[in-house]
Scaffold this motif. Structure first.
Motif: not given
Length: 351
Positions: A182-198
């Motif tokens: 559900g993360q957008t491109e903006t959500d995932a940038t700058n290691e933001g993808w880690l927020n989807a990890v437990h």
């Protein structure tokens, strides 16, 4: 007096000007499968170089015409190119790619470029054309596209998504990531993808990624990932650096696998009550004062496998191996537990 660059340029210009353009045309056609033609718009009177006759496999003694070339077009390409002569009469240049069927029934891919000369009143007077045989380039491109499609089909059959980063490790956005998390491109940038990890898996995951990136080594990790629904599922990720000949990294290429689809569990986490993690194995072996060899003998799991499991190397372990280790310990009175917060421990079962 020394010769200046300007003097040399003038001398060279005079030398080139003294050579017929036919010499250059012949030189080009001898080394490339290419040909040139010209046509008067009003009369339709045409002429062509030997390269055209060679490319089209027609008799040089015959008169060349644009209509004769159009007649050689592959049936599937003819409808798209019937307007070539109309374009010429309208004074419109064209750049087309099509197939021709030559008199020996061979099929060739041809690139056609046509320019139209206009008089002072803007009326088309003459068309100039160039034909280039691009069959080899086209077949090579088709072969590459087929290889790429095979790669994509293979990845789709085993992985939830393919992912890439640039040479610095910055992820390139992938819409499949949005579909999963559900993360957008903006959500995932700058290691933001880690927020989807437990939260419990983030520190280990980013540590392993940074270590792999710094060492230019294979990245392998298992972690829980939040789905669009909010539920956490176990995933396994692997990536390798793509390098140039000088060993510099061009990019990173990886895949994301959902672990329950492959009957795999993470090496260092207990996913179910029946499975044990690396810390529990080390603690249980120490409690029993067992060597690696003794645990291997009692469980049937190889020494090298146990060593890798205890080392918490971030790749996946088969359920059968973990279950064999658990049963070997339980026969000696060891119990493996996990409390409500998910923290794992071991205990001796009272007689």
């Amino acid at each position: 007096m020394s010769e200046t660059l300007g003097d040399r340029a003038v001398a060279t210009g005079r030398m080139v000007a003294g050579v017929s353009s036919m010499h250059f045309l012949k030189l080009v056609e001898q080394h490339q499968n290419i040909g040139f033609w010209s046509c008067e718009v009003e009369s339709g009177l045409s002429s062509a170089s030997l390269g055209v006759f060679k490319l089209l496999l027609i008799d040089p003694t015959e008169n060349f015409s644009l209509a004769a070339m159009i007649a050689l077009l592959h049936p599937q390409d003819r409808g798209l190119n019937d307007d070539l002569w109309e374009k010429v009469k309208a004074g419109t240049p064209s750049h087309r790619t099509f197939r021709i069927i030559r008199h020996d029934r061979s099929v060739r891919w041809v690139e056609s470029m046509i320019e139209v000369l206009l008089d002072r009143d803007g009326k088309p007077t003459r068309a100039l054309g160039m034909l280039v045989d691009i069959t080899e380039q086209h077949e090579l491109r088709q072969s590459l596209e087929l290889c790429q499609e095979r790669y994509r089909v293979l990845v789709r059959s085993v992985a939830r998504m393919e992912w890439r980063t640039d040479q610095r490790g910055r992820p390139q956005f992938n819409s499949a990531w949005t579909a999963i998390t559900g993360q957008t491109e903006t959500d995932a940038t700058n290691e933001g993808w880690l927020n989807a990890v437990h939260p419990d898996d983030r520190h280990r995951t980013i540590r392993l990624w940074r270590e792999a990136h710094d060492l230019q080594a294979t990245f392998s990790a298992s972690f829980r990932l939040a789905r669009v629904s909010g539920q956490y599922d176990w995933f396994h990720v692997r990536a390798v650096p793509m390098m140039r000949n000088d060993r510099s990294v061009v990019e990173w290429v990886g895949v994301l696998l959902q672990q329950d689809e492959f009957n795999l569990v993470p090496r260092d986490e207990a996913v179910e009550a029946d499975f044990i993690n690396a810390r529990q194995i080390r603690a249980a072996r120490a409690s029993l004062n067992w060597t690696l060899e003794e645990l291997s003998s009692r469980s049937g799991v190889s020494v090298s496998s146990i060593r890798r499991i205890e080392g918490e190397a971030q790749h996946v372990t088969r359920k059968s191996s973990l279950e064999a280790l658990r049963k070997a310990f339980e026969k000696q009175g060891i119990e493996f537990t996990r409390n409500d917060s998910g923290r794992c421990s071991i205990a001796f079962i009272a007689d």
